[in-house]
Design a protein around this motif. Structure first.
Motif, mmCIF file in Angstrom:
data_model
loop_
_atom_site.group_PDB
_atom_site.id
_atom_site.type_symbol
_atom_site.label_atom_id
_atom_site.label_comp_id
_atom_site.label_asym_id
_atom_site.label_seq_id
_atom_site.Cartn_x
_atom_site.Cartn_y
_atom_site.Cartn_z
ATOM 1 N N LEU A 1 0.878 4.091 -2.856
ATOM 2 C CA LEU A 1 0.640 5.482 -2.487
ATOM 3 C C LEU A 1 1.769 6.371 -2.979
ATOM 4 N N SER B 1 1.533 6.746 -6.770
ATOM 5 C CA SER B 1 0.460 7.633 -7.210
ATOM 6 C C SER B 1 0.795 9.097 -6.932
ATOM 7 N N ILE B 2 1.513 9.356 -5.849
ATOM 8 C CA ILE B 2 1.928 10.735 -5.552
ATOM 9 C C ILE B 2 2.938 11.211 -6.590
ATOM 10 N N ALA C 1 0.829 -1.202 0.000
ATOM 11 C CA ALA C 1 0.000 0.000 0.000
ATOM 12 C C ALA C 1 0.862 1.251 0.000
ATOM 13 N N ALA C 2 1.965 1.210 0.751
ATOM 14 C CA ALA C 2 2.870 2.356 0.788
ATOM 15 C C ALA C 2 3.513 2.581 -0.576
#
Length: 69
Positions: A19, A22-23, A15-16
């Motif tokens: 994330l 996507s950033i 998940a990290a």
């Protein structure tokens, strides 16, 4: 129990990574408004259909009320 802890840790790491990805990709997209207005030309002839419907309704009304006309 340790297997569940590893699965949870892997899920958090995944998940990290998603994330962070996507950033990083979020700044690459630019949306600009066009310099000229968007023109949509619709060439629709509605008049014929409306006249046809009115003519049909008028003939039905005349036939139903022949004594009035």
């Amino acid at each position: 129990m340790q297997y569940k802890r590893r699965a949870g840790a892997r899920g958090r790491i995944g998940a990290a990574i998603l994330l962070a990805g996507s950033i990083l990709l979020g700044g690459c997209i630019n949306v600009n408004a066009p310099s000229e207005p968007i023109v949509i030309e619709l060439n629709i002839n509605i008049r014929q259909e409306v006249i046809y419907r009115l003519a049909e309704d008028a003939s039905n009304t005349i036939e139903e009320n022949a004594d009035i006309f």
